[in-house]
Design an enzyme around this catalytic site. Structure first.
Site, short mmCIF file in Angstrom:
data_model
loop_
_atom_site.label_atom_id
_atom_site.label_comp_id
_atom_site.label_asym_id
_atom_site.label_seq_id
_atom_site.Cartn_x
_atom_site.Cartn_y
_atom_site.Cartn_z
N GLY A 1 0.85 -1.18 -0.08
CA GLY A 1 -0.12 -0.21 0.00
C GLY A 1 0.67 1.23 0.13
O GLY A 1 1.93 1.60 -0.61
N SER A 2 0.28 2.33 0.68
CA SER A 2 0.72 3.68 0.49
C SER A 2 2.19 4.03 1.12
O SER A 2 2.68 4.90 0.90
CB SER A 2 -0.12 4.67 1.28
N VAL A 3 2.71 2.96 1.83
CA VAL A 3 4.10 3.16 2.34
C VAL A 3 5.09 3.41 0.98
O VAL A 3 6.35 3.88 1.08
CB VAL A 3 4.54 1.85 3.04
N PHE A 4 4.55 2.75 -0.25
CA PHE A 4 5.49 2.98 -1.32
C PHE A 4 5.67 4.50 -1.93
O PHE A 4 6.04 4.67 -2.76
CB PHE A 4 4.99 2.08 -2.34
N LYS A 5 4.55 5.15 -1.43
CA LYS A 5 4.49 6.60 -2.03
C LYS A 5 5.87 7.48 -1.82
O LYS A 5 6.24 8.35 -2.66
CB LYS A 5 3.30 7.45 -1.61
#
Length: 593
Positions: free
Chosen positions: A312-316
Site C-alpha cells: 500500500g501507501s508506504v510505497f509513495k
C-alpha cells in the site's frame, strides 16, 4: 656344605678310652642335624608365605582401585568398533550482539531397547508408557516380542526420565549419550534460529544439523571442526527482541489481527536488531510443516521475510524520492489531485476528496493516490523500475536466512504505464516487510544503499548512493509531517521525533480480485527523523480495531499505535535519550532604517 659325621672317629676313640657310650654321640649328632634341617625348612616356608602374601595384597589392591574407578564413573553401554566415518556431533553456539546465548548444545541421552536381552517385556512396555504417555503400550509389546533386535524408543530424554527408566531395572533397556540443540530463549527468536534436528546418528552419538533459519544457512560454519567451536555472533539484541515481541503480541491481540511482523533495522549498517513474526513457535519442539492449506497459516511461516504482500501507501515515498532526486519537483510543488484519475477503463480514487491540488509534501501527508500516480507518470516506466531495482525491491533479499531466497517479489507481468501508476502507491508489486525496511533505510540514512544482515558488523562501509543527502533530508522532513499532522498522528512518541508512512492494502483473493474486509496494514517509520538511526516496519495481517461504532482497519488506527508503543519501549534500550526536536532555520529578511 660340609656335613658333620654322625660318628666322628676322634670322639668315638676318646669315648671308648673314657668308658663312655659311643652311641650317645651318634644320637646327639642326629638330633642336631634334624634341628638344622627343621630351621631351614621353616625359613623357606616363611619366605614363600611372605612372597605369596605380598602378591595377594597387590592383586587385591589393584582390584579395589579398579572397582572404585568403576563406581565413580558414568555407566555406559559397550560399543562395537566400526571402520566407518565418525559422526561429528559438535556444533558451535549462536550468540546475540551482546554475547547472550541464542543456541547451544546440551548433553542428553537416547533410549533404545534390545529385545533379546529383555526379561519382562510386557512389564517394561507398561512402565515405559507410564513415563512417556504418548507411547502405545500394545505397539511396544509387539515390537519387543517381534524379531527385531534393536528398537529406538526416544531420541532425547531428560535426566528425570532416564532415572525413571533405569528404575524399571530391565537389562534390555539401554541409554546412549548424545548432544542435542537447546534454545534457552524459547520462542523469542524462533524464525531467526529456525531449528535443528539429528542427521546421521548412532547409539552413542548423533549429528546435529540445521533445518531452517540461520541454523540451516550457516550449517557448514557451525559444524566446521576447524573453527574449534567459535560462536556465530548475530546482530540481534535479545533485550530489544523481547520488548518488540511483547508489544507486537499485545498489539496483534488488541487489533484482532491474524498475524503480525516487525523489523527493526540500523539505518546505516543494515544490521537487523529485532525481527519478529507472529504467530511463532518454540524451536526446541519445532512443529511439522503444513502439507496442505495456506502456508502462511503455519507458525513456521516468517511473515517478515517470506510474507510477500502489496504494502500500500508506504510505497509513495519512493515516488517522491525519485521525483525530488531527478529535479521534477520540490516539496512545495503543487500536484494535480483532482479525481477520479482515468486510465482507459480504470479509475484511481483517493480515500477522501483532497481538492484540485496538493503540494508534494501534502500528497504524502494526506496519502493521495491520485497525486502520487500523477508524479509516477512524470517519472516514467523505465526510470521507476530502475529506481526500485536499485533499492533491492525487485529481487529476493540477501539476508542470511535459508527462507529468504524463496521470497521473491511479485512483479506485474507487463510493467505498463498503469502498473507504474498503481505501483507508486503500493499496488501491483508485492514485497516483504524486510524489503520495505531495507529500502526505507537506503533513502533515509543520507541516501546510501544498505544490505540487510543478521550478522554483527564490526565495520560499516557506505554502499552505492541512491539519493543525495539533500533529498534524503527532505524525505525525512515529509515523513515527520505525516506523523505530526497526517495519517500517522498516533505515531507521535515524545522525545523521539518519529517520521513514517502508513499503508493499507486490500488482500487479494486466491480466486482473483480483492477482499473488501481484509487488509494488510503497515507503518514504516524512522526515528529520530532529524538524525536517522533506526527504521522500524510493523505489519498487521487482517487487523480490525473495534473500539468505535464501526470497525476500523486502516494502518493509522491499527499498525501505527502498535509501532509507537514499540518505539517508546525499545528506544531507551537502544541507548537513545529523549530530546527536544531541533527547529528548522527560518529565513531572515534584513531591512534598512
Amino acid at each position: 656344605m660340609i656335613r658333620t659325621p654322625l660318628r666322628p672317629l676322634a670322639r668315638i676313640l676318646k669315648a671308648r678310652d673314657t668308658g663312655e657310650n659311643p652311641d650317645v654321640i651318634e644320637r646327639e649328632n642326629i638330633r642336631a642335624r634334624h634341628e638344622i634341617m627343621r630351621d631351614k625348612s621353616r625359613m623357606r616356608a616363611e619366605g614363600r608365605l611372605l612372597v605369596l602374601g605380598v602378591f595377594f595384597a597387590c592383586a587385591f589392591g589393584v582390584i579395589g582401585v579398579r572397582m572404585g574407578a568403576l563406581a565413580a564413573s558414568e555407566p555406559h553401554e559397550p560399543r562395537a568398533a566400526t571402520t566407518g566415518a565418525s559422526i561429528t556431533a559438535s556444533r558451535a553456539d549462536i550468540l546475540d550482539r551482546n554475547g547472550k546465548i541464542l543456541a547451544t548444545n546440551l548433553t542428553t541421552h537416547a533410549l533404545y531397547a534390545q529385545p533379546p536381552h529383555m526379561i519382562d517385556k510386557a512389564r517394561a512396555a507398561r512402565e515405559l508408557v507410564a513415563i512417556f504417555p504418548d507411547l502405545d503400550e500394545q505397539k511396544l509389546v509387539r515390537q519387543f516380542t517381534g524379531s527385531r533386535k534393536f528398537i529406538w524408543i526416544r531420541k532425547k530424554i531428560s535426566p528425570e526420565q532416564m532415572q525413571a527408566v533405569h528404575d524399571i531395572g530391565d537389562p534390555g533397556l539401554l541409554f546412549g549419550a548424545r548432544e542435542m540443540r537447546l534454545y534457552p530463549n524459547g520462542k523469542l527468536a524462533a524464525h531467526i534460529m529456525g531449528g535443528a534436528t539429528f542427521g546421521r546418528e548412532g547409539v552413542q552419538s548423533a549429528e546435529v544439523i540445521g533445518t531452517a533459519g540461520i541454523e540451516k544457512a550457516y550449517d557448514d560454519y557451525l559444524r566446521d571442526p576447524a573453527l574449534d567451536g567459535q560462536p556465530l555472533h548475530l546482530s540481534i539484541d535479545m533485550t530489544v527482541q523481547a520488548a518488540t515481541r511483547e508489544v507486537l503480541w499485545g498489539g496483534m491481540k488488541l487489533m484482532n489481527a491474524k498475524g503480525a511482523s516487525a523489523v527493526l533495522m540500523d539505518a546505516h549498517s543494515g544490521e537487523i536488531l529485532s525481527m519478529v513474526s507472529l504467530p511463532d513457535f518454540d524451536p526446541n519442539t519445532r512443529p511439522r510443516v503444513l502439507i496442505e492449506g495456506d502456508a502462511s497459516d503455519s507458525p513456521l511461516f516468517n511473515r517478515a521475510v517470506q510474507g510477500v504482500y502489496e504494502l500500500g501507501s508506504v510505497f509513495k515515498i519512493f515516488a517522491a524520492a525519485q521525483a525530488l532526486e531527478i529535479g521534477l519537483l520540490n516539496p512545495s510543488t503543487m500536484i494535480n489531485t483532482k479525481g477520479p484519475l482515468r486510465w482507459g477503463k480504470y479509475r484511481i480514487r483517493d480515500f477522501h476528496n483532497y481538492g484540485a491540488q496538493l503540494s508534494m509534501t501534502d500528497v504524502i501527508v494526506k496519502s493521495s493516490n491520485i497525486g502520487t500516480a500523477n508524479v509516477a507518470v512524470k517519472i516514467g516506466v523505465k526510470r521507476q523500475r530502475e529506481f526500485l531495482a536499485s533499492l533491492g525491491l525487485l529481487k529476493a533479499t540477501p539476508v542470511e536466512l535459508i527462507e529468504a531466497a524463496g521470497a521473491k517479489p511479485l512483479l506485474p507481468p507487463n510493467w505498463s504505464e498503469l502498473s507504474t501508476m498503481t505501483i507508486s502507491y503500493g499496488h501491483g508489486l508485492s514485497t516483504s516487510p524486510l524489503h520495505l525496511a531495507t529500502a526505507y533505510s537506503s533513502v533515509l540514512n543520507g541516501g546510501t544503499r544498505i544490505t540487510p544482515t543478521l550478522l554483527r558488523q564490526n565495520a560499516v562501509g557506505k554502499g552505492a548512493r541512491i539519493v543525495s543527502e539533500r533529498t534524503s533530508e527532505q524525505l525525512r522532513s515529509i515523513l515527520r509531517q505525516v506523523v505530526v499532522r497526517g495519517t500517522a498522528s498516533f505515531g507521535e512518541v515524545e522525545g523521539y521525533a518519529v517520521g513514517g508512512k502508513t499503508g493499507t492494502a486490500d488482500k487479494p483473493k486466491p480466486s482473483g480480485g480483492y477482499y473488501k474486509d481484509k487488509v494488510v496494514a503497515t507503518f514504516a517509520s524512522v526515528f529520530p527523523a532529524h538524525d536517522p538511526k533506526y527504521v522500524l516496519v510493523v505489519t498487521l495481517d487482517e487487523p480490525v480495531e473495534t473500539s468505535g461504532k464501526k470497525p476500523r482497519r486502516t494502518a493509522g488506527w491499527t499498525a501505527v499505535p502498535v509501532a509507537a508503543e514499540m518505539i517508546r519501549r525499545v528506544a531507551p534500550l537502544l541507548g537513545l535519550r529523549p530530546e527536544v526536536e531541533p527547529l528548522h532555520p527560518t529565513g531572515v529578511t534584513l531591512t534598512s532604517n
